[in-house]
Design an enzyme around this catalytic site. Structure first.
Site, PDB file in Angstrom:
ATOM      1  N   SER A 149     -21.370 -24.240  23.391  1.00 36.01           N
ATOM      2  CA  SER A 149     -20.629 -24.470  22.148  1.00 36.01           C
ATOM      3  C   SER A 149     -19.118 -24.457  22.334  1.00 36.01           C
ATOM      4  O   SER A 149     -18.381 -24.817  21.426  1.00 36.01           O
ATOM      5  CB  SER A 149     -21.006 -23.421  21.096  1.00 36.01           C
ATOM      6  OG  SER A 149     -20.373 -22.191  21.360  1.00 36.01           O
ATOM      7  N   LYS A 187     -16.115 -17.221  20.547  1.00 38.74           N
ATOM      8  CA  LYS A 187     -15.736 -18.272  19.606  1.00 38.74           C
ATOM      9  C   LYS A 187     -14.229 -18.220  19.349  1.00 38.74           C
ATOM     10  O   LYS A 187     -13.557 -17.232  19.640  1.00 38.74           O
ATOM     11  CB  LYS A 187     -16.469 -18.088  18.272  1.00 38.74           C
ATOM     12  CG  LYS A 187     -17.968 -18.362  18.326  1.00 38.74           C
ATOM     13  CD  LYS A 187     -18.266 -19.821  18.547  1.00 38.74           C
ATOM     14  CE  LYS A 187     -19.767 -20.101  18.508  1.00 38.74           C
ATOM     15  NZ  LYS A 187     -20.461 -19.518  19.653  1.00 38.74           N
TER      16      LYS A 187
END
Length: 228
Positions: A149, A187
């Site tokens: 991701s 993230k």
């Protein structure tokens, strides 16, 4: 390796299946594990299924089949170790292995660059890191990346990320975030008033938004090591 919450849930399901012949409901699981929402149960169930411990039967409500049990439930010596609410503390400060040029950091486990997974606070090995990566004050540790991701930020599956341990970070920085004291993920941080958004660097993944009390910053990305 299972985390404590995963093991607790597997034991609860196993006990209910032996006693009643049917698995517990999601509400019963949530109450047994003292979780605030059923979304946490969904994530734990998914993790157990991915690791091959259970199987969900399609088109049947509350249909869960136990495929195997860990050694701890078979009389073995399994001992799960997980990140708790506070930031992980490496067992020892980084030690110089060659004057000024490199430092030896503990690799504390794996970190999800995808949907959140549990990060294991267990020193798997050590990695030699250039001293220039560690110019910031404070402790540092390393994690192995799992998932894709963050590929648009140049972070690939299998990379080793170097983390400066800290409890806060600025908007736009890439952080290790602990979600609801259970799962850790890598993230980009976005603060939106009283909310925190954890943003992927891959359009295939959605940005996840949480209340600020649901997320704890465990550290900030300061370097990356890749082996070809």
């Amino acid at each position: 390796m299972l985390t404590r919450k995963q093991l607790d849930l597997l034991e609860f399901i196993h006990t209910r299946l032996k006693k009643d012949g049917v698995p517990p409901s999601f509400d019963e699981m949530k109450e047994a594990l003292d979780l605030r929402s059923k979304s946490g149960i969904h994530r734990l169930i998914t993790a157990l299924e991915e690791r091959g411990f259970i199987r969900r039967l399609p088109h049947r409500a509350r249909a869960i089949e136990i495929m195997r049990l860990p050694e701890s439930m078979d009389g073995g010596g399994f001992q799960p170790r997980v990140i708790e609410g506070n930031a992980p503390t490496p067992p020892a400060a980084a030690l110089p292995i060659e004057a000024v040029h490199a430092m030896n950091l503990p690799v504390m486990g794996r970190i999800a660059a995808g949907t959140p997974i549990e990060a294991i606070q267990q020193v798997a090995n050590n990695v030699s890191v250039p001293s220039d990566m560690l110019r910031n004050a404070g402790r540092h540790y390393a994690l192995e990346v799992k998932g894709d991701s963050m590929i648009d930020a140049g972070i690939n599956d299998g990379d080793i990320v170097v983390i400066n341990e800290q409890s806060d970070a600025d908007n736009g920085e890439i952080v290790v975030a602990l979600v609801e004291d259970q799962e850790a993920t890598l993230k980009r941080l976005r603060k939106r008033g009283s909310a925190i958004a954890l943003e992927a660097a891959n359009p295939a993944y959605e940005t996840r938004v949480y209340r600020d009390d649901q997320v704890k910053i465990q550290g900030r990305l300061v370097g990356l090591i890749r082996t070809y």
